[in-house]
Design a protein around this motif. Structure first.
Motif, PDB file in Angstrom:
ATOM      1  N   VAL A  63       7.115  37.697  17.736  1.00 45.76           N
ATOM      2  CA  VAL A  63       6.031  38.524  17.206  1.00 45.76           C
ATOM      3  C   VAL A  63       5.995  38.437  15.679  1.00 45.76           C
ATOM      4  N   ARG A  64       7.165  38.497  15.057  1.00 44.30           N
ATOM      5  CA  ARG A  64       7.208  38.417  13.596  1.00 44.30           C
ATOM      6  C   ARG A  64       6.672  37.079  13.106  1.00 44.30           C
ATOM      7  N   LEU A  65       7.103  36.001  13.726  1.00 43.31           N
ATOM      8  CA  LEU A  65       6.669  34.675  13.286  1.00 43.31           C
ATOM      9  C   LEU A  65       5.162  34.509  13.430  1.00 43.31           C
ATOM     10  N   ALA A 218       6.325  27.954  14.435  1.00 40.66           N
ATOM     11  CA  ALA A 218       7.545  28.382  15.123  1.00 40.66           C
ATOM     12  C   ALA A 218       7.233  29.452  16.164  1.00 40.66           C
ATOM     13  N   GLY A 219       6.336  30.378  15.823  1.00 38.88           N
ATOM     14  CA  GLY A 219       5.949  31.416  16.775  1.00 38.88           C
ATOM     15  C   GLY A 219       5.244  30.845  17.992  1.00 38.88           C
ATOM     16  N   VAL A 220       4.349  29.886  17.761  1.00 38.63           N
ATOM     17  CA  VAL A 220       3.648  29.226  18.870  1.00 38.63           C
ATOM     18  C   VAL A 220       4.646  28.468  19.751  1.00 38.63           C
ATOM     19  N   ALA A 221       5.632  27.818  19.120  1.00 38.76           N
ATOM     20  CA  ALA A 221       6.651  27.074  19.881  1.00 38.76           C
ATOM     21  C   ALA A 221       7.471  27.994  20.780  1.00 38.76           C
ATOM     22  N   MET A 222       7.638  29.264  20.372  1.00 40.36           N
ATOM     23  CA  MET A 222       8.417  30.212  21.173  1.00 40.36           C
ATOM     24  C   MET A 222       7.630  30.791  22.342  1.00 40.36           C
ATOM     25  N   LEU A 223       6.308  30.768  22.280  1.00 38.27           N
ATOM     26  CA  LEU A 223       5.471  31.443  23.279  1.00 38.27           C
ATOM     27  C   LEU A 223       5.814  31.078  24.728  1.00 38.27           C
ATOM     28  N   PRO A 224       5.862  29.784  25.081  1.00 38.62           N
ATOM     29  CA  PRO A 224       6.120  29.465  26.502  1.00 38.62           C
ATOM     30  C   PRO A 224       7.521  29.826  26.973  1.00 38.62           C
ATOM     31  N   PHE A 225       8.453  29.989  26.044  1.00 41.62           N
ATOM     32  CA  PHE A 225       9.834  30.323  26.424  1.00 41.62           C
ATOM     33  C   PHE A 225      10.052  31.832  26.493  1.00 41.62           C
ATOM     34  N   VAL A 226       9.447  32.560  25.563  1.00 44.67           N
ATOM     35  CA  VAL A 226       9.650  34.009  25.498  1.00 44.67           C
ATOM     36  C   VAL A 226       8.698  34.744  26.438  1.00 44.67           C
ATOM     37  N   ARG A 227       7.444  34.291  26.514  1.00 43.81           N
ATOM     38  CA  ARG A 227       6.413  34.925  27.341  1.00 43.81           C
ATOM     39  C   ARG A 227       6.367  36.444  27.079  1.00 43.81           C
ATOM     40  N   PRO A 228       5.890  36.830  25.921  1.00 40.32           N
ATOM     41  CA  PRO A 228       5.941  38.247  25.513  1.00 40.32           C
ATOM     42  C   PRO A 228       5.213  39.184  26.457  1.00 40.32           C
ATOM     43  N   TRP A 229       4.214  38.670  27.196  1.00 39.28           N
ATOM     44  CA  TRP A 229       3.470  39.511  28.130  1.00 39.28           C
ATOM     45  C   TRP A 229       4.328  40.017  29.299  1.00 39.28           C
ATOM     46  N   SER A 230       5.506  39.392  29.465  1.00 37.27           N
ATOM     47  CA  SER A 230       6.384  39.810  30.564  1.00 37.27           C
ATOM     48  C   SER A 230       7.351  40.921  30.158  1.00 37.27           C
ATOM     49  N   ALA A 242       7.845  50.268  13.017  1.00 35.94           N
ATOM     50  CA  ALA A 242       9.000  49.426  12.728  1.00 35.94           C
ATOM     51  C   ALA A 242       8.627  47.943  12.783  1.00 35.94           C
ATOM     52  N   THR A 243       7.790  47.564  13.753  1.00 35.63           N
ATOM     53  CA  THR A 243       7.341  46.167  13.836  1.00 35.63           C
ATOM     54  C   THR A 243       6.497  45.810  12.625  1.00 35.63           C
ATOM     55  N   ALA A 244       5.632  46.742  12.215  1.00 36.30           N
ATOM     56  CA  ALA A 244       4.838  46.524  11.005  1.00 36.30           C
ATOM     57  C   ALA A 244       5.749  46.404   9.789  1.00 36.30           C
ATOM     58  N   GLY A 245       6.843  47.160   9.788  1.00 34.82           N
ATOM     59  CA  GLY A 245       7.803  47.059   8.692  1.00 34.82           C
ATOM     60  C   GLY A 245       8.429  45.678   8.610  1.00 34.82           C
ATOM     61  N   VAL A 246       8.774  45.113   9.778  1.00 40.97           N
ATOM     62  CA  VAL A 246       9.350  43.765   9.819  1.00 40.97           C
ATOM     63  C   VAL A 246       8.332  42.729   9.365  1.00 40.97           C
ATOM     64  N   VAL A 247       7.098  42.859   9.836  1.00 33.97           N
ATOM     65  CA  VAL A 247       6.065  41.847   9.566  1.00 33.97           C
ATOM     66  C   VAL A 247       5.481  41.984   8.169  1.00 33.97           C
ATOM     67  N   VAL A 248       5.031  43.192   7.832  1.00 33.63           N
ATOM     68  CA  VAL A 248       4.305  43.390   6.567  1.00 33.63           C
ATOM     69  C   VAL A 248       5.266  43.573   5.393  1.00 33.63           C
ATOM     70  N   ILE A 249       6.151  44.581   5.503  1.00 35.35           N
ATOM     71  CA  ILE A 249       7.066  44.861   4.392  1.00 35.35           C
ATOM     72  C   ILE A 249       8.095  43.744   4.237  1.00 35.35           C
ATOM     73  N   GLY A 250       8.672  43.316   5.369  1.00 33.00           N
ATOM     74  CA  GLY A 250       9.736  42.321   5.308  1.00 33.00           C
ATOM     75  C   GLY A 250       9.271  40.894   5.147  1.00 33.00           C
ATOM     76  N   THR A 251       7.974  40.653   5.176  1.00 35.29           N
ATOM     77  CA  THR A 251       7.478  39.284   5.042  1.00 35.29           C
ATOM     78  C   THR A 251       6.440  39.173   3.933  1.00 35.29           C
ATOM     79  N   ALA A 252       5.225  39.675   4.193  1.00 36.00           N
ATOM     80  CA  ALA A 252       4.134  39.504   3.236  1.00 36.00           C
ATOM     81  C   ALA A 252       4.438  40.158   1.884  1.00 36.00           C
TER      82      ALA A 252
END
Length: 316
Positions: A63-65, A218-230, A242-252
């Motif tokens: 999700v972060r990637l 990298a995120g696209v490469a993980m999709l078929p292995f992780v299958r986040p919808w499951s 917290a997820t927004a913190g990882v993505v927005v604060i911790g990245t952008a």
């Protein structure tokens, strides 16, 4: 009197310019520190998701990637416009970007958050700080030389720090799990690969194109292995923030602040100020996430972080 007055009039713009440079440098230091703090907070947000929401490193990293990749690419188009497409025009650089996406970006991100999942943000971030030590090994191998005296001392301190951190000084016991140690050292290896594989690309195309596209790929490469919808992820307020913190604060925000600061203070000072990242992760995980550290752990942290400072001074 007239000559003295003219002298002071001439010096006045110089004094004013020095004051402006001082203010600019102070602002650069603050921006660099703020970026490092945001990176440290990113690991703590991840630790919260692992401990309180039962989210796995697989899901969070993917999700972060994906989200951070999209965010950085959009920022790149807004800030650099047409330059974002240049990296795709050169076949050699295009291939290098793909290699960096998997062996640099993906390996670095996954091992780091997996280390947090099996230990805590402070321990994982400090272990990841061993990356310069591995880069030193690559440099020595390429230059066909043994480490110098200061470098040898840094290696010894780093190994001692890892020993204290993983055993509390008792060779017959492990104070952290084997998986935590393996993924923590893997994060250091991933960090080294991240730096070694991205250097030329970053110099030519900038951080938004290289890091943004690498995260997205990298995120696209993980999709078929992780299958986040499951995954049965609890999308409550805590998870979203917290997820927004990882993505927005911790990245952008972290990348933007840190790189702007480094453009003012320079890479050497930036590398030293970046040490605030593991320090932030240790303090926040100790105070707010109830991570437990012993005095011997802090000695191990100090030895490992001291190694980074020594290597930075050595390569000034």
């Amino acid at each position: 009197m007239l000559k003295k007055a003219k002298k002071y009039i001439i010096l006045l713009p110089e004094v004013k310019n020095m004051e402006q440079q001082k203010k600019k440098r102070t602002a650069g230091i603050c921006l660099t520190l703020a970026g490092g703090i945001c990176w440290g907070l990113s690991g703590c947000f991840g630790q919260y998701l692992f401990q309180k929401k039962d989210i796995t490193a697989d899901w969070l990293v993917m999700v972060r990637l994906l989200l951070a990749g999209v965010l950085l690419v959009l920022m790149g188009f807004l800030l650099t416009k047409k330059r974002m497409g240049d990296i795709w025009k050169n076949p050699v650089d295009r291939r290098q970007l793909l290699i960096f996406s998997v062996f640099g970006m993906l390996s670095c991100q996954y091992t780091y958050f997996a280390a947090i999942q099996y230990s805590n943000a402070g321990t994982a971030t400090v272990l990841q700080s061993l990356a310069p030590l591995l880069i030193l090994g690559v440099v020595c191998f390429k230059e066909k030389r043994w480490p110098r005296k200061m470098e040898t001392g840094a290696i010894f301190c780093a190994l001692l720090g890892v020993f204290l951190l993983s055993t509390h000084g008792d060779i017959h016991s492990m104070s952290i799990t084997t998986l935590a140690l393996v993924f923590g050292l893997g994060a250091a290896a991933g960090g080294a690969a991240y730096n070694l594989l991205s250097g030329d690309l970053l110099r030519h195309y900038g951080v938004y194109a290289v890091v943004g596209y690498a995260m997205l790929l990298a995120g696209v490469a993980m999709l078929p292995f992780v299958r986040p919808w499951s995954y049965a992820v609890p999308f409550d307020q805590g998870t979203v923030l917290a997820t927004a913190g990882v993505v927005v604060i911790g990245t952008a925000i972290a990348f933007s602040l840190y790189l702007k600061g480094v453009s003012v203070v320079g890479p050497f000072m930036g590398s030293l100020l970046g040490m605030v990242e593991p320090i932030t992760a240790v303090i926040v995980s100790l105070l707010f996430l109830h991570a437990k550290f012993q005095g011997i752990d802090l000695v191990g942290f100090a030895l490992i972080l001291g190694t980074v400072v020594v290597l930075s001074l050595q390569s000034k």
